[in-house]
Design a protein around this motif. Structure first.
Motif, PDB file in Angstrom:
ATOM      1  N   LEU A 289      10.428 -15.958  -0.493  1.00 50.31           N
ATOM      2  CA  LEU A 289      10.554 -15.065  -1.634  1.00 50.31           C
ATOM      3  C   LEU A 289      11.061 -13.713  -1.179  1.00 50.31           C
ATOM      4  N   GLU A 290      11.742 -13.055  -2.065  1.00 53.89           N
ATOM      5  CA  GLU A 290      12.225 -11.702  -1.789  1.00 53.89           C
ATOM      6  C   GLU A 290      11.241 -10.710  -2.399  1.00 53.89           C
ATOM      7  N   TRP A 291      10.572  -9.992  -1.545  1.00 52.86           N
ATOM      8  CA  TRP A 291       9.556  -9.041  -1.986  1.00 52.86           C
ATOM      9  C   TRP A 291      10.143  -7.641  -2.019  1.00 52.86           C
ATOM     10  N   LYS A 292       9.895  -6.942  -3.118  1.00 49.48           N
ATOM     11  CA  LYS A 292      10.383  -5.579  -3.287  1.00 49.48           C
ATOM     12  C   LYS A 292       9.236  -4.697  -3.744  1.00 49.48           C
ATOM     13  N   PHE A 293       9.339  -3.432  -3.345  1.00 49.07           N
ATOM     14  CA  PHE A 293       8.329  -2.459  -3.762  1.00 49.07           C
ATOM     15  C   PHE A 293       8.387  -2.275  -5.276  1.00 49.07           C
ATOM     16  N   SER A 294       7.221  -2.255  -5.928  1.00 51.26           N
ATOM     17  CA  SER A 294       7.164  -2.184  -7.383  1.00 51.26           C
ATOM     18  C   SER A 294       6.498  -0.907  -7.875  1.00 51.26           C
ATOM     19  N   GLN A 295       5.284  -0.620  -7.404  1.00 48.72           N
ATOM     20  CA  GLN A 295       4.542   0.491  -7.979  1.00 48.72           C
ATOM     21  C   GLN A 295       3.452   0.931  -7.016  1.00 48.72           C
ATOM     22  N   VAL A 296       3.095   2.183  -7.090  1.00 48.31           N
ATOM     23  CA  VAL A 296       2.014   2.718  -6.264  1.00 48.31           C
ATOM     24  C   VAL A 296       1.071   3.499  -7.164  1.00 48.31           C
ATOM     25  N   PHE A 297      -0.208   3.412  -6.886  1.00 48.25           N
ATOM     26  CA  PHE A 297      -1.221   4.122  -7.657  1.00 48.25           C
ATOM     27  C   PHE A 297      -1.861   5.192  -6.761  1.00 48.25           C
ATOM     28  N   GLY A 298      -2.038   6.375  -7.305  1.00 51.26           N
ATOM     29  CA  GLY A 298      -2.740   7.420  -6.568  1.00 51.26           C
ATOM     30  C   GLY A 298      -1.976   7.982  -5.400  1.00 51.26           C
ATOM     31  N   GLU A 299      -0.660   8.062  -5.506  1.00 50.69           N
ATOM     32  CA  GLU A 299       0.126   8.609  -4.407  1.00 50.69           C
ATOM     33  C   GLU A 299      -0.131  10.115  -4.304  1.00 50.69           C
ATOM     34  N   ARG A 300      -0.445  10.571  -3.102  1.00 50.25           N
ATOM     35  CA  ARG A 300      -0.785  11.975  -2.907  1.00 50.25           C
ATOM     36  C   ARG A 300       0.463  12.792  -2.602  1.00 50.25           C
ATOM     37  N   ALA A 301       0.368  14.064  -2.856  1.00 48.19           N
ATOM     38  CA  ALA A 301       1.478  14.978  -2.608  1.00 48.19           C
ATOM     39  C   ALA A 301       1.597  15.243  -1.110  1.00 48.19           C
ATOM     40  N   PRO A 302       2.766  15.656  -0.653  1.00 48.46           N
ATOM     41  CA  PRO A 302       2.914  15.957   0.775  1.00 48.46           C
ATOM     42  C   PRO A 302       1.953  17.044   1.220  1.00 48.46           C
ATOM     43  N   GLY A 303       1.258  16.795   2.319  1.00 48.84           N
ATOM     44  CA  GLY A 303       0.298  17.751   2.843  1.00 48.84           C
ATOM     45  C   GLY A 303      -1.070  17.686   2.203  1.00 48.84           C
ATOM     46  N   GLU A 304      -1.253  16.852   1.181  1.00 52.55           N
ATOM     47  CA  GLU A 304      -2.550  16.742   0.518  1.00 52.55           C
ATOM     48  C   GLU A 304      -3.468  15.833   1.333  1.00 52.55           C
ATOM     49  N   ASP A 305      -4.674  16.306   1.575  1.00 49.26           N
ATOM     50  CA  ASP A 305      -5.648  15.544   2.333  1.00 49.26           C
ATOM     51  C   ASP A 305      -6.324  14.517   1.433  1.00 49.26           C
ATOM     52  N   VAL A 306      -6.618  13.375   2.012  1.00 50.21           N
ATOM     53  CA  VAL A 306      -7.299  12.318   1.274  1.00 50.21           C
ATOM     54  C   VAL A 306      -8.800  12.573   1.315  1.00 50.21           C
ATOM     55  N   GLN A 307      -9.403  12.678   0.158  1.00 49.79           N
ATOM     56  CA  GLN A 307     -10.844  12.851   0.085  1.00 49.79           C
ATOM     57  C   GLN A 307     -11.541  11.528   0.374  1.00 49.79           C
ATOM     58  N   GLU A 308     -12.671  11.610   1.047  1.00 47.06           N
ATOM     59  CA  GLU A 308     -13.377  10.383   1.422  1.00 47.06           C
ATOM     60  C   GLU A 308     -13.797   9.586   0.196  1.00 47.06           C
ATOM     61  N   GLY A 309     -14.170  10.264  -0.877  1.00 45.96           N
ATOM     62  CA  GLY A 309     -14.595   9.562  -2.077  1.00 45.96           C
ATOM     63  C   GLY A 309     -13.476   8.861  -2.808  1.00 45.96           C
ATOM     64  N   ASP A 310     -12.220   9.216  -2.521  1.00 47.39           N
ATOM     65  CA  ASP A 310     -11.075   8.607  -3.191  1.00 47.39           C
ATOM     66  C   ASP A 310     -10.553   7.364  -2.488  1.00 47.39           C
ATOM     67  N   VAL A 311     -11.143   7.003  -1.358  1.00 43.36           N
ATOM     68  CA  VAL A 311     -10.694   5.823  -0.622  1.00 43.36           C
ATOM     69  C   VAL A 311     -11.033   4.567  -1.413  1.00 43.36           C
ATOM     70  N   ILE A 312     -10.053   3.713  -1.647  1.00 41.20           N
ATOM     71  CA  ILE A 312     -10.239   2.484  -2.413  1.00 41.20           C
ATOM     72  C   ILE A 312     -11.018   1.473  -1.573  1.00 41.20           C
ATOM     73  N   THR A 313     -12.018   0.858  -2.172  1.00 39.06           N
ATOM     74  CA  THR A 313     -12.846  -0.124  -1.474  1.00 39.06           C
ATOM     75  C   THR A 313     -12.662  -1.540  -1.992  1.00 39.06           C
ATOM     76  N   THR A 314     -12.259  -1.710  -3.232  1.00 42.59           N
ATOM     77  CA  THR A 314     -12.049  -3.053  -3.776  1.00 42.59           C
ATOM     78  C   THR A 314     -11.173  -2.966  -5.014  1.00 42.59           C
ATOM     79  N   ILE A 315     -10.446  -4.043  -5.292  1.00 44.49           N
ATOM     80  CA  ILE A 315      -9.634  -4.140  -6.498  1.00 44.49           C
ATOM     81  C   ILE A 315      -9.782  -5.541  -7.071  1.00 44.49           C
TER      82      ILE A 315
END
Length: 463
Positions: A11-37
């Motif tokens: 199959l040909e896989w292509k990028f489709s969508q991203v959720f919660g993309e952070r801005a350049p230089g923005e730090d990821v908060q520990e509480g925002d880390v995804i644990t399950t979907i």
């Protein structure tokens, strides 16, 4: 993603969508880390849980009113022959599922982190979802509400009771202001000039009608697990579900939160005799009496709840023949199964251990049907992986809706997708990011800085 009729055709896989993309230089908060979907069965909804105890729900953005975008009937008819568009999701709602708690009897702090999400059957336009942290499971109901948006508000004067019988011509406008003897009418006319009247109603001009979703907790299932919950699975009967920890599996009724039934108990009389723990549990997709659970010894047990109330002895045990031979210290660790999933046909299931993904047939308990190697290049580095605790990392697995493809996660944001019928090291490697064509660099780090260092633990299945 491009679909192929032949499962052996890549199959040909292509990028489709991203959720919660952070801005350049923005730090990821520990509480925002995804644990399950988790995807809802129809694929129209996606639920995401994070370490802060929140659950965010997304829905397909394709609207039923797409036909309004086309002017002619010819344009609408062409839609029947147009290729399927990539599904895109938009934000629907979010809610705080769990809060941090403290177990005073054991002096243990219970984190709010969401470990598992499972969608229940939907009906009457209502969504139901189960969310679990280490000790507590909650059932949530998500309902859509129509909210009317007010465009314009204008005051409408209302006659005072004493002037109801007066004729319309008795009232004066702003240009004519004769003296009025009636005190009530005088007060009304004076304040009408100030656009403020004690006897007025408000006329609201309703504009667009927007949809809003609200989540309400229906049931709380608690005080049933001494160890951390590692699995929840809905039954095909739509009435019950199971929850599993390291040593026990409990059967719940969705409408009864006060009690549950312990159907599997692997706790020995003395903890010194403990040889294995439960790592995952899953109900059969069609038969409500069958379930499968895996262990740290690399075994998959199939249990039938019709045989006995306590299903400690599996009706059938699936075990790889090679695992019965001599074992080293590291092979006992890497054979531990971290996740199992049934295929929709109900006959096959897949299991994931540290190094491989295996496809099993329920009628063949001696060996798997196929073995897919995930990161075989790490086998010579097992001692190093043991020293930095990466060898204990757990990965999940999933299957496509048609059962022709299997997927699981690896290190460095890599995703491995295998078509049915291709074993060994075949399959496709996908970079789980906005730049999928970048060079793949394997990155392993020590756990000294925190309990989670792997960049991708796994994905959930999309119908």
């Amino acid at each position: 993603m491009t679909f192929s009729a032949d499962s052996l055709t890549p199959l040909e896989w292509k990028f489709s969508q991203v959720f919660g993309e952070r801005a350049p230089g923005e730090d990821v908060q520990e509480g925002d880390v995804i644990t399950t979907i988790g995807f809802e069965k129809s694929g129209d909804y996606l639920a995401v849980g994070d370490r802060s105890g929140r659950v965010v729900i997304f829905e397909r953005s394709e609207s039923k009113d797409d036909s309004l975008l086309y002017d002619s009937r010819k344009d609408l008819e062409q839609l029947d022959f147009a290729p399927a568009r990539h599904p895109t999701f938009q934000y629907k709602t979010e809610f705080q599922s769990h809060e941090p708690e403290f177990d005073y009897l054991k002096s243990v702090e219970i984190e709010e982190r969401i470990n598992k999400l499972k969608w229940c059957a939907t009906h009457s336009g209502l969504l139901f979802i189960l969310s679990a942290n280490d000790k507590t499971i909650k059932q949530w109901k998500v309902k859509d509400h129509k909210v009317k948006k007010v465009k314009e508000m204008s005051p409408i004067p209302v006659l005072c009771p004493e002037n109801v019988l007066l004729a319309e011509g008795s009232f004066t406008n702003e240009e004519e202001s004769p003296s009025i003897a009636h005190s009530c009418h005088l007060e009304w006319t004076e304040k009408l000039a100030q656009n403020h009247s004690p006897y007025q109603d408000t006329h609201a001009r309703i504009g667009d009608i927007e949809g809003a979703s609200r989540a309400r907790c229906r049931k709380v299932y608690t005080h049933a697990h001494d160890f951390s919950i590692n699995s929840i699975s809905n039954n095909s009967d739509g009435e019950t579900f199971i929850s599993a920890d390291d040593l026990r599996i409990n059967l719940w009724n969705l409408d009864v939160s006060e009690q549950c039934f312990n159907i599997i108990d692997m706790k020995p009389s003395s903890m010194e005799d403990l040889t294995e723990v439960i790592t995952s549990a899953e109900f059969h997709p069609a038969h409500c009496n069958l379930l499968a659970y895996s262990s740290s010894r690399g075994l998959i047990r199939l249990a039938d709840m019709r045989q006995a109330a306590l299903c400690d002895h599996g009706a059938r045990i699936l075990q790889h023949g090679e695992s019965r031979g001599p074992k080293s210290f590291f092979t006992e660790i890497i054979t531990s199964i971290s996740d199992i999933k049934f295929l929709n046909d109900g006959r096959h299931l897949i299991s994931r251990d540290y190094m491989t993904l295996k496809l099993w047939d329920m009628n063949m308990d001696s060996s798997p049907v196929a073995i897919f190697k995930i990161h075989e290049y790490l086998r010579p580095k097992l001692p190093e992986l043991y020293n930095n605790d990466c060898i204990f990392d757990k990965f999940e697995c999933c299957t496509s809706g048609d059962g022709l493809h299997f997927a699981t996660g690896s290190y460095s944001n890599l995703l491995r997708v295998f078509p049915d019928g291709v074993g060994s090291e075949g399959g496709v490697i996908i970079g789980a990011g906005t730049t999928p064509n970048r060079p793949f660099i394997v990155f392993l780090s020590s756990r000294a800085g925190g309990p989670f260092t792997k960049l991708l633990q796994g994905i959930e299945d999309h119908p």
